[in-house]
Scaffold this active site. Structure first.
Site, short mmCIF file in Angstrom:
data_model
loop_
_atom_site.label_atom_id
_atom_site.label_comp_id
_atom_site.label_asym_id
_atom_site.label_seq_id
_atom_site.Cartn_x
_atom_site.Cartn_y
_atom_site.Cartn_z
N CYS A 2 -7.41 -42.67 9.73
CA CYS A 2 -8.53 -42.20 8.93
C CYS A 2 -7.97 -41.17 7.97
O CYS A 2 -6.83 -40.73 8.11
CB CYS A 2 -9.57 -41.50 9.81
SG CYS A 2 -10.36 -42.60 10.99
N GLY A 28 -8.40 -45.69 5.09
CA GLY A 28 -9.53 -46.28 5.80
C GLY A 28 -10.54 -46.83 4.83
O GLY A 28 -10.91 -46.15 3.88
N GLY A 103 -7.13 -39.51 14.27
CA GLY A 103 -6.28 -39.56 15.46
C GLY A 103 -6.97 -40.31 16.58
O GLY A 103 -8.05 -40.88 16.38
N CYS A 236 3.87 -38.51 13.26
CA CYS A 236 3.97 -39.97 13.30
C CYS A 236 4.90 -40.50 12.21
O CYS A 236 4.64 -40.30 11.02
CB CYS A 236 2.57 -40.54 13.10
SG CYS A 236 2.55 -42.31 12.77
N TYR A 242 4.57 -46.90 6.53
CA TYR A 242 3.52 -47.78 6.02
C TYR A 242 2.31 -47.05 5.43
O TYR A 242 1.79 -47.43 4.40
CB TYR A 242 3.04 -48.71 7.14
CG TYR A 242 1.79 -49.48 6.78
CD1 TYR A 242 1.86 -50.57 5.93
CD2 TYR A 242 0.55 -49.10 7.27
CE1 TYR A 242 0.71 -51.27 5.57
CE2 TYR A 242 -0.60 -49.80 6.91
CZ TYR A 242 -0.51 -50.87 6.07
OH TYR A 242 -1.63 -51.55 5.72
N CYS A 383 0.62 -48.26 19.60
CA CYS A 383 0.35 -46.85 19.34
C CYS A 383 -0.98 -46.48 20.01
O CYS A 383 -1.96 -47.20 19.88
CB CYS A 383 0.23 -46.61 17.84
SG CYS A 383 -0.18 -44.90 17.44
N CYS A 435 7.13 -38.63 16.25
CA CYS A 435 6.73 -39.57 17.29
C CYS A 435 7.18 -40.93 16.79
O CYS A 435 6.82 -41.35 15.70
CB CYS A 435 5.22 -39.58 17.51
SG CYS A 435 4.74 -40.91 18.65
P1 AMP Z 1 2.08 -58.42 10.89
O1 AMP Z 1 1.60 -59.38 9.89
O2 AMP Z 1 1.21 -58.38 12.13
O3 AMP Z 1 3.54 -58.57 11.25
O4 AMP Z 1 1.94 -56.95 10.28
C1 AMP Z 1 2.88 -56.47 9.38
C2 AMP Z 1 2.26 -56.29 8.02
O5 AMP Z 1 1.06 -55.53 8.11
C3 AMP Z 1 3.17 -55.55 7.08
O6 AMP Z 1 3.11 -56.24 5.85
C4 AMP Z 1 2.61 -54.16 6.96
O7 AMP Z 1 2.63 -53.74 5.61
C5 AMP Z 1 1.19 -54.27 7.48
N1 AMP Z 1 0.88 -53.28 8.53
C6 AMP Z 1 1.69 -52.78 9.46
N2 AMP Z 1 1.01 -51.94 10.29
C7 AMP Z 1 -0.24 -51.91 9.85
C8 AMP Z 1 -1.43 -51.21 10.29
N3 AMP Z 1 -1.44 -50.42 11.34
N4 AMP Z 1 -2.55 -51.41 9.59
C9 AMP Z 1 -2.55 -52.21 8.54
N5 AMP Z 1 -1.48 -52.90 8.09
C10 AMP Z 1 -0.34 -52.76 8.73
#
Ligand code: AMP
Length: 446
Positions: A2, A28, A103, A236, A242, A383, A435
């Site tokens: 958030c 968010g 969080g 974090c 990302y 996480c 972390c």
């Molecule tokens: P995946 O498709 O499940 O392997 O997720 C990886 C992709 O999602 C990458 O392109 C990241 O940019 C994006 N990504 C990674 N973590 C997150 C997250 N917590 N929330 C949204 N997008 C994410």
């Protein structure tokens, strides 16, 4: 995840909150809200949707107090519904209170269960509500003393903003999992998740709120309190990988420069790699690819057109929507791809579904070879502190274990992950207080 923002002593507090929340929108996109205080009375407006869809001049005019807090929500605990949108509003023995939280409080379920046994009624299913119930049961004489007394009962990740008729308060958990910065604009104090949200309104960044520290702004003056010793500073690391905006500053340098450096380290780790072009999965992948290109002298060429109106692929909490938006989001630029050997950089592999799709799309557009370079190590643990990751079993690095099986699954010709040491080096520039539980399974808080 958030985003939070709070400002004191400003005639334009709601309008400035609106601009700041608009800048924090990447944190968010499910709901947003602003609460403000005027003549001792709190008003608030929360709704589902994007910041610029929710607020219009008449809504902002109804939030005309001098202090305000705001929130953009991406649910990690509690469902995606308007009841859970923040700032949460309460009326208790200390009067009206608004709360914005970033969080995940890991013992919230336990706290809420105990409270419910004694008759507590909850208005949301968020973890954030637990703290107000604890505070309202305190014997302290005012809200802020009660908050300082009760905050140590929470375990996990929290950056909080509280607003009541008298003051604005910020507090960060003793591990400092989630970010919280202090800034100043004229006589206004500002607390927010990322520096970009303070800079957009012309504020000057002062410092981070430290882990275990609270700050209270009352009658134009700020006071600092320590409600807990710093446990083990654990900011974090996935924020830089990302989540955070490239122009935000973490550990003294912009997120963009950390990503650029990661691109250089990736090339060092892949020495001898040969390719026609290097490219990144937009948007976060671009800075990594530029760093890789500078170090390798392999030309940087964009291979995807990103539709900026489609939202972040993963941000929709439901799997069907996720698949749909991923297709909408990235369109291959065919001439840049056809017949090329491409180093493709993305920030992370979580389930592997994004890479699977984009590599297929590049191959369909005629790519000769895809060398997938991931700008972080394999994600092996979920996480529990506020990043939306799936269960351990759904993580591709856990499910398939071996790198070569993962490579085959996503359809790449080669696959390389960045080492954890180089990730820490690039993000911290000597600061190692991160972390990184998602990469090493070592959770700072049980
Ligand atoms: P995946 O498709 O499940 O392997 O997720 C990886 C992709 O999602 C990458 O392109 C990241 O940019 C994006 N990504 C990674 N973590 C997150 C997250 N917590 N929330 C949204 N997008 C994410």
């Amino acid at each position: 995840m958030c985003g939070i923002f709070g400002i004191s002593d400003n005639e334009e507090s709601a309008k400035l909150s609106y601009v700041a929340l608009f800048t924090l929108q990447h944190r968010g996109q499910e709901s947003a809200g602003i609460a403000s205080v005027k003549n001792g009375k709190l008003s608030y407006y929360n709704s589902m949707g994007l910041v610029n869809e929710i607020f219009n001049p008449s809504v902002l005019a109804s939030l005309s107090g001098k202090s305000a807090i705001g929130h953009v929500r991406y649910s990690t605990a509690g469902s995606s519904s308007v009841n859970n949108s923040q700032p949460l509003y309460f009326n208790c023995k200390y009067g009206e209170i608004a709360v914005a939280h970033n969080g995940n409080i890991v013992n919230a379920a336990h706290i809420k269960e105990n409270l419910a046994k004694n008759g507590a009624i909850f208005q949301s299913d968020t973890d954030s509500e637990a703290i107000i119930h604890l505070i309202s049961r305190s014997g302290k004489k005012n809200f802020f003393e009660a908050a300082l007394e009760q905050l140590p009962k929470l375990k996990g990740a929290y950056s909080f903003l509280f607003l009541n008729k008298d003051a604005l308060m910020a507090a960060r958990d003793p591990y400092g999992f989630r970010p919280l910065v202090l800034a100043k604009k004229d006589s206004s104090f500002i607390f927010t998740s990322e520096t970009c949200a303070a800079e957009v309104i012309g504020a000057e960044i002062i410092r981070e709120i430290e882990p275990g520290e609270a700050a209270i702004v009352k009658n134009g003056k700020i006071s600092f309190f320590r409600f807990s010793p710093i446990k083990k500073y654990s900011r974090c690391i996935f924020e830089q990988v990302y989540f955070a905006r490239p122009d935000s500053v973490v550990c003294g340098h912009t997120v963009q420069s950390a990503r650029y450096l990661i691109g250089k380290y990736l090339f060092e780790e892949m020495k001898g790699v040969k390719a026609d072009i290097v490219s990144g999965v937009p948007d976060s992948g671009s800075a990594y690819a530029l760093g890789f290109s500078a170090a390798s002298k392999i030309p940087y060429v964009p291979v995807f057109m990103r539709n900026h109106y489609a939202g972040r692929s993963f941000i929709q909490p439901d799997q069907k929507m996720r698949e749909f938006t991923a297709h909408l989001k990235l369109a291959p630029i065919k001439d840049a791809i056809k017949g090329k050997e491409i180093v493709l950089i993305d920030d992370s592999l979580v389930r592997g579904t994004t890479s699977l799709k984009i590599i297929k799309s590049l191959k369909n557009a005629g790519a000769k070879k895809i060398i997938m370079a991931v700008a972080s190590p394999p994600i092996i643990s979920p996480c529990f502190y506020g990043i939306d990751t799936p269960t351990k079993e759904e993580l591709i690095a856990v499910r398939l274990k071996e790198k070569d099986k993962i490579r085959k699954f996503i359809g790449a010709d080669e696959l390389h992950y960045l080492s954890l040491d180089n990730l820490i080096k690039a993000c911290g520039l000597g600061d190692k207080n991160f972390c990184k539980a998602c990469f090493d399974g070592k959770y700072p808080v049980k």
